[in-house]
Motif scaffolding. Sequence first.
Motif, PDB file in Angstrom:
ATOM      1  N   SER B  52       0.813  -1.220   0.000  1.00 31.99           N
ATOM      2  CA  SER B  52       0.000   0.000   0.000  1.00 31.99           C
ATOM      3  C   SER B  52       0.843   1.264   0.000  1.00 31.99           C
ATOM      4  CB  SER B  52      -0.916   0.027   1.220  1.00 31.99           C
ATOM      5  OG  SER B  52      -1.826  -1.027   1.163  1.00 31.99           O
ATOM      6  N   SER B  53       1.958   1.213   0.698  1.00 33.24           N
ATOM      7  CA  SER B  53       2.788   2.411   0.822  1.00 33.24           C
ATOM      8  C   SER B  53       3.762   2.548  -0.337  1.00 33.24           C
ATOM      9  CB  SER B  53       3.562   2.346   2.138  1.00 33.24           C
ATOM     10  OG  SER B  53       4.281   1.139   2.212  1.00 33.24           O
ATOM     11  N   GLY B  54       3.725   1.591  -1.232  1.00 33.64           N
ATOM     12  CA  GLY B  54       4.716   1.592  -2.308  1.00 33.64           C
ATOM     13  C   GLY B  54       6.000   0.956  -1.812  1.00 33.64           C
ATOM     14  N   ASN B  55       6.755   0.393  -2.681  1.00 35.43           N
ATOM     15  CA  ASN B  55       8.004  -0.220  -2.252  1.00 35.43           C
ATOM     16  C   ASN B  55       9.035  -0.206  -3.369  1.00 35.43           C
ATOM     17  OD1 ASN B  55       5.791  -2.133  -2.961  1.00 35.43           O
ATOM     18  ND2 ASN B  55       7.444  -3.620  -3.062  1.00 35.43           N
ATOM     19  N   GLU B  56      10.263  -0.307  -2.925  1.00 31.63           N
ATOM     20  CA  GLU B  56      11.393  -0.197  -3.839  1.00 31.63           C
ATOM     21  C   GLU B  56      12.307  -1.399  -3.634  1.00 31.63           C
ATOM     22  OE1 GLU B  56      13.033   3.814  -3.953  1.00 31.63           O
ATOM     23  OE2 GLU B  56      15.040   2.936  -4.035  1.00 31.63           O
ATOM     24  N   ASP B  57      12.814  -1.901  -4.751  1.00 37.19           N
ATOM     25  CA  ASP B  57      13.779  -3.001  -4.679  1.00 37.19           C
ATOM     26  C   ASP B  57      14.858  -2.710  -5.701  1.00 37.19           C
ATOM     27  OD1 ASP B  57      13.550  -6.657  -5.043  1.00 37.19           O
ATOM     28  OD2 ASP B  57      15.197  -5.327  -4.512  1.00 37.19           O
ATOM     29  N   GLY B  58      15.928  -2.129  -5.235  1.00 39.71           N
ATOM     30  CA  GLY B  58      17.003  -1.762  -6.160  1.00 39.71           C
ATOM     31  C   GLY B  58      16.528  -0.721  -7.155  1.00 39.71           C
ATOM     32  N   ARG B  59      16.600  -1.063  -8.421  1.00 37.60           N
ATOM     33  CA  ARG B  59      16.209  -0.117  -9.479  1.00 37.60           C
ATOM     34  C   ARG B  59      14.716  -0.117  -9.763  1.00 37.60           C
ATOM     35  NH1 ARG B  59      17.593  -1.674 -14.033  1.00 37.60           N
ATOM     36  NH2 ARG B  59      18.191  -3.827 -13.587  1.00 37.60           N
ATOM     37  N   PHE B  60      13.992  -0.953  -9.073  1.00 34.32           N
ATOM     38  CA  PHE B  60      12.560  -1.120  -9.331  1.00 34.32           C
ATOM     39  C   PHE B  60      11.734  -0.502  -8.207  1.00 34.32           C
ATOM     40  CE2 PHE B  60      12.863  -4.061 -12.899  1.00 34.32           C
ATOM     41  CZ  PHE B  60      14.154  -4.537 -12.759  1.00 34.32           C
ATOM     42  N   THR B  61      10.716   0.283  -8.612  1.00 35.25           N
ATOM     43  CA  THR B  61       9.809   0.887  -7.640  1.00 35.25           C
ATOM     44  C   THR B  61       8.380   0.590  -8.058  1.00 35.25           C
ATOM     45  OG1 THR B  61      11.353   2.687  -7.197  1.00 35.25           O
ATOM     46  CG2 THR B  61       9.065   3.025  -6.540  1.00 35.25           C
ATOM     47  N   ALA B  62       7.593   0.076  -7.121  1.00 37.99           N
ATOM     48  CA  ALA B  62       6.182  -0.208  -7.382  1.00 37.99           C
ATOM     49  C   ALA B  62       5.329   0.712  -6.528  1.00 37.99           C
ATOM     50  CB  ALA B  62       5.870  -1.664  -7.072  1.00 37.99           C
ATOM     51  N   GLN B  63       4.240   1.189  -7.101  1.00 35.20           N
ATOM     52  CA  GLN B  63       3.309   2.047  -6.384  1.00 35.20           C
ATOM     53  C   GLN B  63       1.900   1.512  -6.562  1.00 35.20           C
ATOM     54  OE1 GLN B  63       3.807   4.793  -4.566  1.00 35.20           O
ATOM     55  NE2 GLN B  63       5.967   5.222  -4.969  1.00 35.20           N
ATOM     56  N   LEU B  64       1.095   1.731  -5.530  1.00 32.58           N
ATOM     57  CA  LEU B  64      -0.305   1.312  -5.576  1.00 32.58           C
ATOM     58  C   LEU B  64      -1.182   2.536  -5.329  1.00 32.58           C
ATOM     59  CD1 LEU B  64      -2.697  -0.714  -5.401  1.00 32.58           C
ATOM     60  CD2 LEU B  64      -2.061  -1.070  -3.003  1.00 32.58           C
ATOM     61  N   ASN B  65      -2.170   2.738  -6.169  1.00 30.45           N
ATOM     62  CA  ASN B  65      -3.142   3.801  -5.981  1.00 30.45           C
ATOM     63  C   ASN B  65      -4.513   3.158  -5.913  1.00 30.45           C
ATOM     64  OD1 ASN B  65      -5.142   5.848  -6.502  1.00 30.45           O
ATOM     65  ND2 ASN B  65      -3.499   7.170  -7.258  1.00 30.45           N
ATOM     66  N   ARG B  66      -4.986   2.955  -4.689  1.00 30.53           N
ATOM     67  CA  ARG B  66      -6.260   2.235  -4.504  1.00 30.53           C
ATOM     68  C   ARG B  66      -7.448   3.074  -4.989  1.00 30.53           C
ATOM     69  NH1 ARG B  66      -6.076  -2.514  -1.796  1.00 30.53           N
ATOM     70  NH2 ARG B  66      -4.273  -2.884  -0.468  1.00 30.53           N
ATOM     71  N   ALA B  67      -7.369   4.365  -4.796  1.00 31.95           N
ATOM     72  CA  ALA B  67      -8.502   5.225  -5.171  1.00 31.95           C
ATOM     73  C   ALA B  67      -8.772   5.143  -6.672  1.00 31.95           C
ATOM     74  CB  ALA B  67      -8.221   6.665  -4.756  1.00 31.95           C
ATOM     75  N   SER B  68      -7.705   5.123  -7.455  1.00 30.74           N
ATOM     76  CA  SER B  68      -7.848   5.052  -8.906  1.00 30.74           C
ATOM     77  C   SER B  68      -7.685   3.638  -9.440  1.00 30.74           C
ATOM     78  CB  SER B  68      -6.827   5.972  -9.582  1.00 30.74           C
ATOM     79  OG  SER B  68      -7.001   7.298  -9.137  1.00 30.74           O
ATOM     80  N   GLN B  69      -7.435   2.707  -8.560  1.00 37.74           N
ATOM     81  CA  GLN B  69      -7.310   1.289  -8.924  1.00 37.74           C
ATOM     82  C   GLN B  69      -6.251   1.062  -9.977  1.00 37.74           C
ATOM     83  OE1 GLN B  69     -12.024   0.525  -8.018  1.00 37.74           O
ATOM     84  NE2 GLN B  69     -11.047  -0.857  -9.459  1.00 37.74           N
TER      85      GLN B  69
END
Lengths: 118, 113
Positions: B52-69
């Motif tokens: 939910s808070s987003g996360n980073e692994d080295g060069r990769f970053t993932a984000q989640l936006n629940r409001a906009s799905q």
Amino acid sequence: EPEVTQTPSHQVTQMGQEVILRCVPISNHLYFYWYRQILGQKVEFLVSFYNNEISEKSEIFDDQFSVERPDGSNFTLKIRSTKLEDSAMYFCASSRLSPLAGISYEQYFGPGTRLTVT
Amino acid sequence: RKEVEQDPGPFNVPEGATVAFNCTYSNSASQSFFWYRQDCRKEPKLLMSVYSSGNEDGRFTAQLNRASQYISLLIRDSKLSDSATYLCVVNEVIKAAGNKLTFGGGTRVLVKP
């Protein structure tokens, strides 16, 4: 690093024949799955298996399909009478036990069996 | 509406550049998400879970936006070996009996020298 293994890597069969695809999940995993991917299409869920029974199956998983865990290590997918449209890559996956309700652990996939029905 | 939708690409990326792409999902009750990577004719390989808070692994970053799905994946400092199809995956818990993954069609990324 433990991994999911699958045999055979490629299976060619004639329409109407029975095939059995085999998988050895990661040893401390308790949840097992089969997915398929038709060439050029997305990966699709077929079935999940836990505690020696099917926990969920998709519309694709009709009466022609069955799964079994015949011993402590193998997990098999049987297609009773193959059709041309069963040609696909079949992936087995496994995940470990979740100690908390609602928490899901990641699924790890085997290398797949390419099934060709002629 | 498709359950999990992705731009198929390809995204042609110069080596060393940053690339980002999104995925949208239709089930607002979905709880957990993953990015998998798939090389041609190979199995999906887990790249990262998306929190939910987003996360980073080295060069990769993932984000989640629940409001906009939607969820996103950003790759920094792209390497040639990052060339692959990136699969957006939505997870559904099956009672207490495991989980079921729903895959998007994948976004193809080609990193070029």
